[in-house]
Design a protein around this motif. Sequence first.
Motif, PDB file in Angstrom:
ATOM      1  N   SER A 106       0.854  -1.183   0.000  1.00 22.30           N
ATOM      2  CA  SER A 106       0.000   0.000   0.000  1.00 22.30           C
ATOM      3  C   SER A 106       0.890   1.233   0.000  1.00 22.30           C
ATOM      4  O   SER A 106       1.818   1.331   0.815  1.00 22.30           O
ATOM      5  CB  SER A 106      -0.903   0.010   1.232  1.00 22.30           C
ATOM      6  OG  SER A 106      -1.690   1.188   1.267  1.00 22.30           O
TER       7      SER A 106
ATOM      8  N   HIS B 244      -4.463   6.151  -0.306  1.00 21.23           N
ATOM      9  CA  HIS B 244      -3.487   5.120  -0.666  1.00 21.23           C
ATOM     10  C   HIS B 244      -3.959   4.342  -1.887  1.00 21.23           C
ATOM     11  O   HIS B 244      -5.150   4.323  -2.219  1.00 21.23           O
ATOM     12  CB  HIS B 244      -3.285   4.141   0.490  1.00 21.23           C
ATOM     13  CG  HIS B 244      -2.307   4.618   1.514  1.00 21.23           C
ATOM     14  ND1 HIS B 244      -1.226   3.888   1.926  1.00 21.23           N
ATOM     15  CD2 HIS B 244      -2.237   5.790   2.210  1.00 21.23           C
ATOM     16  CE1 HIS B 244      -0.543   4.553   2.829  1.00 21.23           C
ATOM     17  NE2 HIS B 244      -1.143   5.709   3.032  1.00 21.23           N
TER      18      HIS B 244
ATOM     19  N   GLY C   9      -3.672   0.369  -3.043  1.00 13.36           N
ATOM     20  CA  GLY C   9      -3.288  -0.958  -2.584  1.00 13.36           C
ATOM     21  C   GLY C   9      -3.056  -1.886  -3.759  1.00 13.36           C
ATOM     22  O   GLY C   9      -3.753  -1.803  -4.779  1.00 13.36           O
TER      23      GLY C   9
END
Length: 573
Positions: free
Chosen positions: A70, A528, A530
Amino acid sequence: MRYLQLTHNEWDPATKTSRPKVLHSFGREDQLDRDAIKRLVASLSRLLDPATALRTSSGADPGDLAFTSSRPVGGTLVLDALWRRLGIDTVMARLLDGCKRDPRTERVLFALVANRALEPGSKLAAAGWINRRCHIDGLPETSDDACYRAMDWLLEIAPDLEREVFWQVATLLDHEVDLLFFDTTSTYFETEGPDDPVARDAHGRPVPDLAGDPASGPVGDDGTGTAGGDTAGDPVGFRTYGKSKDSRDDLPQVVIGMAVTRAGIPVRVWCWPGNTTDSALIRQARADMRDWTLARVMWVADRGFSSAQNRRELRRGGGHYIIGEKLRSGSAEATAALSRPGRYQHVRDNLQVKEVRIADDERFVLCFNPEQAERDAALREVMTGKLAALIAASDRLTAEKRAELRGRISTMPGLNRYLRTTPGGLLRVDKKKVTSETHLDGKYLLRCSDPTISAEDIALGYKQLLQVERGWRDMKTTLELRPVYHRLEDRIRAHVILCWLALLLVRIVETTTGRTWNQVRDDLQELHVGTFEGPAGTFRQRTELTTTQRDILGKLVVNAPKKIIELGPPATS
């Protein structure tokens, strides 16, 4: 001979049987285009959620998916959008066209700028950050060698890049550039000694034929000033001793200049050898900006540039200036301005101004801030109190001990200002000095060469010089201009340009959102991307946007990233 078809069974209610319906014919099995089938499967998979797509194509269980990494994406997303909006990528792509360089050089330079704004460090650390701790579109990985090569090329294109950025700020972002604030700072290097002196041209750059060091040969024209005084060609090292603004005269340094708009947007940066004089700095900066054929520029500078020579230089070619004048200098102008009667006019907030007539070719505006006057008085009371306590029992000391005490106080500018030594060698608080200082509380004096601008605009214009000072503070702290992990002159210059570009993007974010970069950065870096891997491939998906993140992107007019950022085949070993 077999033929392949994609069919779908449909129920026929009349016959109560299912009948196959041909959706697509692939043709003969021996002539099957398997790559086309892969592309078709990939296209259809985009209509499904990633887990279902991978499970459908591979028959794998959802548990076979592995969440492998991530990385923050919000900060680089916004900075990249502004980078492209300013046309920096376009300029670099044009200059890269036909050049035998890695086509990803522009991406590497953006990554280095983003690194300074988000997680500053050395170029070696920046390469690791790019490879493992951030997501940059078009640059999955790089190396420290690629970073150094990109920095070397940055110097070559600096003149074109600086010009493009300036006009984009003036036109695309609609910022006024008729009033430019100029100031300098210095940054020191913790080395054993200064660089070897080399001959330099009028721009402070090494002269290749005389430098004697090919490694420090011709560098990009980033607008440096005459080194070592006013005589071009004086041999001087780039990192050399000079008057340090960080109070580190014991260490070699370089001098950096910056021009900033009313809104605090830095539009150009310069880098000079560490002993360059103020007159050389202002002359070179003025000449460089004049080359861009600006219709009218009002230069605003602090009291360090108030010499007659600097003022004459700024007025060349029809230019004008607003410059601070030291009230404690004891100059005829300062004395006259303080002695002239007249009422102050309220301008804005706590600012009051009074224009005084002293010279025919210059205007003088005395500014007064009542709140600052109270702070000055309170600070003086603290200083005189500390001084009085320090010398309270000094009359009982021997002459030698009093001299030692006097020497220690001389290293404390705030206290030394109010210290008086009697003819008999006794130490006293200088009451006359205290009285004279009360007349200066909250006041500062400005010079202006423009006969048309109002006294209010003169005062407000100078007040905005704080934007430059804040720029230096942010460049040295948030962007970590220092320590500089380079010893070669061209790399130091390139490092300064990277810091300038980072400050440019940061200031645009701040002026648009009305929030500090630290606040915006913390919110953006919670967004973020991932990475998930399974038997059928890899996909990357962003986290859900928060309300604050949507607000930031909306104010900056930056599109939110797609939820599924990447969907690809399995990684080959």
